[in-house]
Design a protein around this motif. Structure first.
Motif, short mmCIF file in Angstrom:
data_model
loop_
_atom_site.label_atom_id
_atom_site.label_comp_id
_atom_site.label_asym_id
_atom_site.label_seq_id
_atom_site.Cartn_x
_atom_site.Cartn_y
_atom_site.Cartn_z
N SER A 41 -6.88 6.27 6.40
CA SER A 41 -7.41 5.19 7.11
C SER A 41 -6.18 4.90 8.08
CB SER A 41 -8.07 4.13 6.68
OG SER A 41 -9.20 4.55 5.79
N GLY A 42 -4.90 4.60 7.55
CA GLY A 42 -3.87 4.27 8.34
C GLY A 42 -3.69 5.11 9.65
N PHE A 43 -4.01 6.47 9.45
CA PHE A 43 -3.84 7.20 10.75
C PHE A 43 -4.92 6.93 12.00
CE2 PHE A 43 -2.72 10.42 7.33
CZ PHE A 43 -1.23 10.30 7.54
N ILE A 44 -5.81 6.11 11.78
CA ILE A 44 -6.71 5.79 12.71
C ILE A 44 -6.03 5.12 14.01
CG2 ILE A 44 -8.64 4.49 13.53
CD1 ILE A 44 -9.76 5.08 10.41
N PRO A 45 -6.12 5.26 15.02
CA PRO A 45 -5.35 4.68 16.36
C PRO A 45 -5.55 3.05 16.00
CG PRO A 45 -6.35 6.45 16.88
CD PRO A 45 -6.77 6.68 15.67
N ASN A 46 -4.80 2.40 16.50
CA ASN A 46 -4.74 0.99 16.64
C ASN A 46 -5.74 0.38 17.40
OD1 ASN A 46 -3.85 -1.25 15.27
ND2 ASN A 46 -2.81 -1.85 17.01
N THR A 79 -7.32 4.97 -2.98
CA THR A 79 -5.92 4.94 -2.37
C THR A 79 -5.71 6.08 -1.38
OG1 THR A 79 -5.17 4.18 -4.60
CG2 THR A 79 -3.47 5.19 -3.25
N PHE A 80 -6.07 7.12 -1.49
CA PHE A 80 -6.29 8.26 -0.67
C PHE A 80 -6.76 7.93 0.59
CE2 PHE A 80 -6.07 12.66 0.92
CZ PHE A 80 -4.77 13.01 0.78
N LEU A 81 -8.09 7.16 0.66
CA LEU A 81 -8.93 7.02 1.67
C LEU A 81 -8.02 5.93 2.65
CD1 LEU A 81 -11.59 6.87 3.38
CD2 LEU A 81 -12.36 5.36 1.84
N ASN A 82 -7.54 5.06 1.75
CA ASN A 82 -6.65 3.72 2.57
C ASN A 82 -5.44 4.50 3.20
OD1 ASN A 82 -6.57 0.94 2.20
ND2 ASN A 82 -4.53 1.32 2.04
N VAL A 83 -4.83 5.48 2.62
CA VAL A 83 -3.61 6.39 3.42
C VAL A 83 -4.43 6.87 4.85
CG1 VAL A 83 -1.90 8.15 3.17
CG2 VAL A 83 -2.27 6.36 1.22
N PRO A 137 0.76 -1.07 0.11
CA PRO A 137 -0.01 -0.11 0.10
C PRO A 137 1.08 1.39 0.16
CG PRO A 137 -0.87 -1.49 1.57
CD PRO A 137 0.47 -2.22 1.00
N LEU A 138 0.49 2.24 -0.62
CA LEU A 138 1.15 3.53 -0.86
C LEU A 138 1.06 4.17 0.93
CD1 LEU A 138 -0.24 5.40 -3.88
CD2 LEU A 138 2.10 4.53 -3.37
N THR A 139 2.28 4.86 1.00
CA THR A 139 2.59 5.40 2.04
C THR A 139 2.31 6.92 1.98
OG1 THR A 139 4.91 5.65 1.70
CG2 THR A 139 3.97 3.61 2.98
N VAL A 140 2.15 7.74 2.92
CA VAL A 140 2.29 9.30 3.07
C VAL A 140 3.47 9.43 2.33
CG1 VAL A 140 2.44 11.39 4.41
CG2 VAL A 140 0.99 9.35 5.29
N GLU A 141 4.66 9.07 2.66
CA GLU A 141 6.07 9.48 2.03
C GLU A 141 5.92 9.31 0.41
OE1 GLU A 141 6.11 8.56 6.19
OE2 GLU A 141 5.56 7.45 4.76
N ARG A 142 5.40 8.21 0.04
CA ARG A 142 5.42 7.96 -1.38
C ARG A 142 4.54 9.16 -2.04
NH1 ARG A 142 6.15 2.63 -3.04
NH2 ARG A 142 6.05 3.66 -5.16
N LEU A 143 3.08 9.34 -1.47
CA LEU A 143 2.38 10.34 -2.01
C LEU A 143 2.84 11.61 -2.18
CD1 LEU A 143 -1.05 9.67 -0.21
CD2 LEU A 143 -0.45 9.21 -2.73
N ILE A 144 3.78 12.05 -1.03
CA ILE A 144 4.56 13.18 -0.82
C ILE A 144 5.51 13.44 -2.03
CG2 ILE A 144 5.96 14.63 0.30
CD1 ILE A 144 4.53 13.74 2.94
N GLU A 145 6.36 12.20 -2.13
CA GLU A 145 7.36 12.01 -3.13
C GLU A 145 6.69 12.02 -4.56
OE1 GLU A 145 9.87 8.24 -4.82
OE2 GLU A 145 9.45 8.31 -2.72
N PHE A 146 5.56 11.50 -4.90
CA PHE A 146 4.84 11.44 -6.34
C PHE A 146 4.44 12.89 -6.49
CE2 PHE A 146 3.57 6.82 -6.00
CZ PHE A 146 4.83 6.60 -6.07
N GLY A 147 4.09 14.03 -5.39
CA GLY A 147 3.68 15.37 -5.81
C GLY A 147 2.39 15.28 -5.61
N THR A 148 1.69 14.38 -5.08
CA THR A 148 0.22 14.30 -5.05
C THR A 148 -0.26 15.23 -3.71
OG1 THR A 148 0.24 11.95 -5.66
CG2 THR A 148 -1.73 12.85 -4.45
#
Length: 459
Positions: free
Chosen positions: A251-256, A245-249, A203-214
């Motif tokens: 959602s990763g911020f939701i506490p465990n 994809t963005f929703l998935n990223v 899955p795409l990460t925050v870092e990858r989205l920033i790297e892609f310029g999204t």
């Protein structure tokens, strides 16, 4: 059937110019190369014999063991056929047969290619792919429409879905989470049509989205704070803009330690938290019964003690129940909607509530929307094929009969250079009203994120 290619009749003018020796050499070369029809006949024969000899109880998830077994049987059957093939032809034929038995035939190399994001099959002979936002045609083909139909049925059957003349289109997914849509005649006039929206293996990460310029680091810092502080977020965008994809990223911020329930038409989200319940809609069976809609699942979700509700996409009457959930204590919920602007997104939600058959005044529906939503993230697919966040807006309330919103971040395009959009996602200088709730959750964001140089921002 003989593998010798029939000698093509030479054109009369060409035949006059050829010497008898040249003619002889040409005939030898043509006899040595088997016709495509003969090759496909050999492939089909070997494949059918393999399927007949394979143990039907074999665990196909153990790919290496199954492949080894197929290879042994393949060598034996090829020896029985008494066909002389070069090492390259032998290996190519083996790989094609393995792809048919264990995979999706001609699509296997395309699915394995990490540079491809979408596969579009327009009938058996026309296969296109999307790379870096651009659509190109491939050399891959299916043997026939029947061959393509077998692959489609292979995809949908394990999911309990069906596709036939009475139900000529279907949504499904591959085991890796890739989204699949298939349409067959009589709806499609060009033969079976298959579309696969591939998902990243990792899955795409925050870092990858920033790297892609999204998106920018500042925007993701704000959105992370919004998720943790339980603000309700709507992700809006057109087809293929990367909403899921963005929703998935996000959602990763939701506490465990929170209970997350996801509702989707075809399960695509890849949440990594420990306590996740995934629900998937179900189409009606052959008798037209047993359908479970997204709306049914959203209503049922409210009885499952969720901390968070994540709906893959609102596209119909379920929008009303989603808004109700957001307004009745289920904070921190997220969903996506097809819309080209943030204003269009709220209008679409309004129309979807009306689709639910609710006889409510437009103002009452808009009040529901304005009180339910906190943040709208707008995605856009640019003309260079890239996907970008073009605005992050806060829903502030109502003025008269109009939902009021303010842009916290806005994308500014400054030019087009070397085939790429040049622009920046800038803060507007406005401090969100939701900062009170964000700070109440113990999160403190620096004013510089919003482009504020002093201690106080504009409201």
């Amino acid at each position: 059937m003989s593998l010798l290619r029939r000698i093509e009749q030479e054109k009369r003018s060409g035949a006059q110019q050829q010497t008898s020796q040249q003619m002889s050499e040409m005939q030898v070369r043509r006899r040595a190369a088997p016709s495509r029809d003969a090759y496909m006949d050999l492939k089909t024969r070997i494949q059918n014999k393999l399927i007949a000899e394979l143990d039907p109880t074999m665990d196909i998830s153990r790919t290496d063991d199954v492949r080894k077994t197929i290879e042994e049987l393949y060598d034996n059957i090829l020896a029985e056929e008494a066909r002389v093939l070069s090492r390259a032809e032998r290996q190519r034929l083996f790989e094609q047969i393995v792809s048919e038995i264990l995979g999706l035939g001609p699509l296997e190399p395309l699915i394995a290619d990490p540079t491809i994001t979408e596969i579009m099959v327009n009938g058996s002979k026309n296969i296109y792919v999307e790379r870096s936002g651009k659509i190109v045609r491939t050399n891959a083909i299916f043997e026939s429409d029947e061959h393509l139909m077998r692959i489609i049925e292979k995809i949908v059957a394990p999911l309990g879905r069906r596709i036939d003349e009475s139900s000529p289109y279907v949504d499904a997914r591959l085991p890796d989470g890739s989204r699949v849509n298939a349409v067959i005649p009589p709806i499609s006039l060009i033969g079976p049509v298959l579309t696969i929206r591939k998902f990243f293996k990792i899955p795409l990460t925050v870092e990858r989205l920033i790297e892609f310029g999204t998106v920018t680091a500042e925007v993701m810092e704000l959105l992370k704070a919004c998720v943790v502080a339980k603000l309700n977020i709507l992700i809006s965008g057109g087809t293929g803009t990367g909403k899921t994809t963005f929703l998935n990223v996000l959602s990763g911020f939701i506490p465990n330690d929170e209970r997350i329930i996801t509702v989707e038409n075809a399960a695509e989200l890849q949440l990594r938290q420990e306590h996740v319940v995934t629900l998937e809609a179900r189409p009606p069976n052959i008798e037209g019964r047993g359908e479970i809609t997204i709306q049914d699942l959203v209503i049922n979700t409210l009885r499952m003690r969720p901390d968070r509700i994540v709906v893959g996409e609102c596209r119909g009457p379920e929008a009303f129940d989603m808004l109700q959930a957001m307004n009745t204590g289920h904070e921190g919920s997220m969903t996506t909607v097809h819309a080209n602007t943030t204003r269009d997104a709220t209008a679409r939600l309004e129309n979807m509530v009306l689709m639910a058959g609710m006889d409510l005044p437009h103002r009452a529906i808009r009040e529901q929307i304005s009180s339910a939503l906190n943040v709208i993230v707008q995605l856009e697919r640019m003309r260079d094929g890239t996907r970008k966040v073009v605005s992050v807006s806060e829903v502030q309330g109502m003025e008269g009969d109009v939902i009021t919103m303010s842009d916290i971040f806005k994308f500014e395009a400054v030019g087009y250079e070397s085939g790429k959009i040049i622009g920046v996602l800038r803060p507007t200088g406005l401090r969100p009203k939701a900062m009170t709730k964000i700070e109440g959750a113990g999160i403190h964001l620096p004013p510089s994120i919003f482009g504020i140089t002093g201690q106080k921002g504009r409201y």
